[in-house]
Design a protein around this motif. Structure first.
Motif, PDB file in Angstrom:
ATOM      1  N   GLN A  91       0.831  -1.206   0.000  1.00  0.00           N
ATOM      2  CA  GLN A  91       0.000   0.000   0.000  1.00  0.00           C
ATOM      3  C   GLN A  91       0.867   1.258   0.000  1.00  0.00           C
ATOM      4  N   LEU A  92       1.920   1.260   0.815  1.00  0.00           N
ATOM      5  CA  LEU A  92       2.810   2.425   0.857  1.00  0.00           C
ATOM      6  C   LEU A  92       3.529   2.614  -0.469  1.00  0.00           C
ATOM      7  N   LEU A  93       3.949   1.525  -1.076  1.00  0.00           N
ATOM      8  CA  LEU A  93       4.601   1.625  -2.389  1.00  0.00           C
ATOM      9  C   LEU A  93       3.631   2.190  -3.427  1.00  0.00           C
ATOM     10  N   ALA A  94       2.377   1.782  -3.356  1.00  0.00           N
ATOM     11  CA  ALA A  94       1.356   2.333  -4.263  1.00  0.00           C
ATOM     12  C   ALA A  94       1.158   3.821  -4.005  1.00  0.00           C
ATOM     13  N   ASP A  95       1.178   4.242  -2.728  1.00  0.00           N
ATOM     14  CA  ASP A  95       1.067   5.662  -2.394  1.00  0.00           C
ATOM     15  C   ASP A  95       2.223   6.443  -3.019  1.00  0.00           C
ATOM     16  N   MET A  96       3.421   5.888  -2.926  1.00  0.00           N
ATOM     17  CA  MET A  96       4.605   6.538  -3.486  1.00  0.00           C
ATOM     18  C   MET A  96       4.497   6.638  -5.008  1.00  0.00           C
ATOM     19  N   THR A  97       4.130   5.542  -5.629  1.00  0.00           N
ATOM     20  CA  THR A  97       4.035   5.481  -7.087  1.00  0.00           C
ATOM     21  C   THR A  97       2.990   6.447  -7.625  1.00  0.00           C
ATOM     22  N   ALA A  98       1.917   6.623  -6.881  1.00  0.00           N
ATOM     23  CA  ALA A  98       0.828   7.503  -7.321  1.00  0.00           C
ATOM     24  C   ALA A  98       1.261   8.961  -7.419  1.00  0.00           C
ATOM     25  N   THR A  99       2.372   9.317  -6.784  1.00  0.00           N
ATOM     26  CA  THR A  99       2.802  10.728  -6.802  1.00  0.00           C
ATOM     27  C   THR A  99       3.977  10.987  -7.744  1.00  0.00           C
ATOM     28  N   ILE A 100       4.393   9.967  -8.489  1.00  0.00           N
ATOM     29  CA  ILE A 100       5.496  10.171  -9.431  1.00  0.00           C
ATOM     30  C   ILE A 100       5.114  11.268 -10.417  1.00  0.00           C
ATOM     31  N   GLY A 101       6.008  12.188 -10.622  1.00  0.00           N
ATOM     32  CA  GLY A 101       5.788  13.271 -11.573  1.00  0.00           C
ATOM     33  C   GLY A 101       5.143  14.503 -10.969  1.00  0.00           C
ATOM     34  N   GLU A 102       4.658  14.434  -9.736  1.00  0.00           N
ATOM     35  CA  GLU A 102       4.090  15.619  -9.099  1.00  0.00           C
ATOM     36  C   GLU A 102       5.218  16.551  -8.680  1.00  0.00           C
ATOM     37  N   LYS A 103       4.988  17.822  -8.836  1.00  0.00           N
ATOM     38  CA  LYS A 103       5.987  18.835  -8.488  1.00  0.00           C
ATOM     39  C   LYS A 103       5.508  19.648  -7.291  1.00  0.00           C
ATOM     40  N   ASP A 104       6.464  20.240  -6.586  1.00  0.00           N
ATOM     41  CA  ASP A 104       6.131  21.140  -5.491  1.00  0.00           C
ATOM     42  C   ASP A 104       5.480  22.405  -6.039  1.00  0.00           C
ATOM     43  N   GLY A 105       4.503  22.882  -5.305  1.00  0.00           N
ATOM     44  CA  GLY A 105       3.935  24.190  -5.610  1.00  0.00           C
ATOM     45  C   GLY A 105       4.884  25.274  -5.116  1.00  0.00           C
ATOM     46  N   ARG A 106       4.587  26.501  -5.450  1.00  0.00           N
ATOM     47  CA  ARG A 106       5.446  27.628  -5.070  1.00  0.00           C
ATOM     48  C   ARG A 106       5.663  27.685  -3.556  1.00  0.00           C
ATOM     49  N   HIS A 107       4.591  27.511  -2.798  1.00  0.00           N
ATOM     50  CA  HIS A 107       4.694  27.607  -1.343  1.00  0.00           C
ATOM     51  C   HIS A 107       5.478  26.433  -0.750  1.00  0.00           C
ATOM     52  N   GLN A 108       5.250  25.231  -1.275  1.00  0.00           N
ATOM     53  CA  GLN A 108       6.007  24.074  -0.796  1.00  0.00           C
ATOM     54  C   GLN A 108       7.496  24.272  -1.053  1.00  0.00           C
ATOM     55  N   ALA A 109       7.844  24.741  -2.237  1.00  0.00           N
ATOM     56  CA  ALA A 109       9.256  24.955  -2.577  1.00  0.00           C
ATOM     57  C   ALA A 109       9.890  25.990  -1.653  1.00  0.00           C
ATOM     58  N   GLU A 110       9.170  27.051  -1.350  1.00  0.00           N
ATOM     59  CA  GLU A 110       9.703  28.087  -0.465  1.00  0.00           C
ATOM     60  C   GLU A 110       9.935  27.557   0.951  1.00  0.00           C
ATOM     61  N   VAL A 111       8.992  26.797   1.464  1.00  0.00           N
ATOM     62  CA  VAL A 111       9.153  26.232   2.806  1.00  0.00           C
ATOM     63  C   VAL A 111      10.341  25.282   2.832  1.00  0.00           C
ATOM     64  N   LYS A 112      10.510  24.463   1.804  1.00  0.00           N
ATOM     65  CA  LYS A 112      11.653  23.546   1.758  1.00  0.00           C
ATOM     66  C   LYS A 112      12.971  24.315   1.714  1.00  0.00           C
ATOM     67  N   ARG A 113      13.007  25.421   0.974  1.00  0.00           N
ATOM     68  CA  ARG A 113      14.227  26.251   0.942  1.00  0.00           C
ATOM     69  C   ARG A 113      14.543  26.793   2.335  1.00  0.00           C
ATOM     70  N   ARG A 114      13.505  27.259   3.019  1.00  0.00           N
ATOM     71  CA  ARG A 114      13.709  27.830   4.367  1.00  0.00           C
ATOM     72  C   ARG A 114      14.133  26.776   5.385  1.00  0.00           C
ATOM     73  N   LEU A 115      13.494  25.631   5.340  1.00  0.00           N
ATOM     74  CA  LEU A 115      13.779  24.597   6.334  1.00  0.00           C
ATOM     75  C   LEU A 115      15.048  23.807   6.049  1.00  0.00           C
ATOM     76  N   PHE A 116      15.279  23.524   4.773  1.00  0.00           N
ATOM     77  CA  PHE A 116      16.353  22.604   4.421  1.00  0.00           C
ATOM     78  C   PHE A 116      17.421  23.195   3.506  1.00  0.00           C
ATOM     79  N   GLY A 117      17.216  24.431   3.056  1.00  0.00           N
ATOM     80  CA  GLY A 117      18.220  25.078   2.206  1.00  0.00           C
ATOM     81  C   GLY A 117      18.151  24.657   0.756  1.00  0.00           C
ATOM     82  N   SER A 118      17.189  23.825   0.409  1.00  0.00           N
ATOM     83  CA  SER A 118      17.070  23.317  -0.956  1.00  0.00           C
ATOM     84  C   SER A 118      15.642  22.874  -1.201  1.00  0.00           C
ATOM     85  N   ILE A 119      15.276  22.714  -2.456  1.00  0.00           N
ATOM     86  CA  ILE A 119      13.955  22.170  -2.766  1.00  0.00           C
ATOM     87  C   ILE A 119      14.045  20.707  -3.154  1.00  0.00           C
ATOM     88  N   HIS A 120      15.189  20.110  -3.058  1.00  0.00           N
ATOM     89  CA  HIS A 120      15.366  18.688  -3.442  1.00  0.00           C
ATOM     90  C   HIS A 120      15.476  17.824  -2.232  1.00  0.00           C
TER      91      HIS A 120
END
Length: 109
Positions: free
Chosen positions: A80-109
């Motif tokens: 089930q978890l693998l299916a959850d992971m597979t279902a999100t392949i190709g999804e990209k971060d939105g503008r707000h998600q990318a900004e939060v990742k930059r602030r918290l982790f210094g990168s969006i990757h």
């Protein structure tokens, strides 16, 4: 993000529930175990929580290993978890998600 709530194992009256899931923005599975506390006797508090850093729990098996001592594990949970992971392949971060990742982790990757 997915979330699977699991019942505690017998013999753990201090555990209210455990949860595992997939966090696509952080590219990690996560695992939580909620324990009964004086402040939170009914809902519990997540005193065990893995998967809060990017890539911390990269596989379903890694997340399941965190909760196995505390929760009943359904036989197909890893699938089930693998299916959850597979279902999100190709999804990209939105503008707000990318900004939060930059602030918290210094990168969006």
């Amino acid at each position: 993000m997915s979330r699977h709530i699991l019942p505690p194992k017998a013999g753990h009256p201090d555990v209210i529930c455990a949860a595992v899931g997939w966090d696509r923005p952080l590219q990690t599975c996560y695992a939580q175990v909620c324990f009964r506390t004086d402040d939170e006797p009914d809902e519990g508090e997540a005193l065990i929580w893995g998967g809060t850093e990017p890539g911390e729990l990269p596989t379903p098996e890694a997340a399941i290993a965190v909760i196995t001592p505390y929760a009943e594990i359904p036989p197909r949970l890893a699938e089930q978890l693998l299916a959850d992971m597979t279902a999100t392949i190709g999804e990209k971060d939105g503008r707000h998600q990318a900004e939060v990742k930059r602030r918290l982790f210094g990168s969006i990757h």
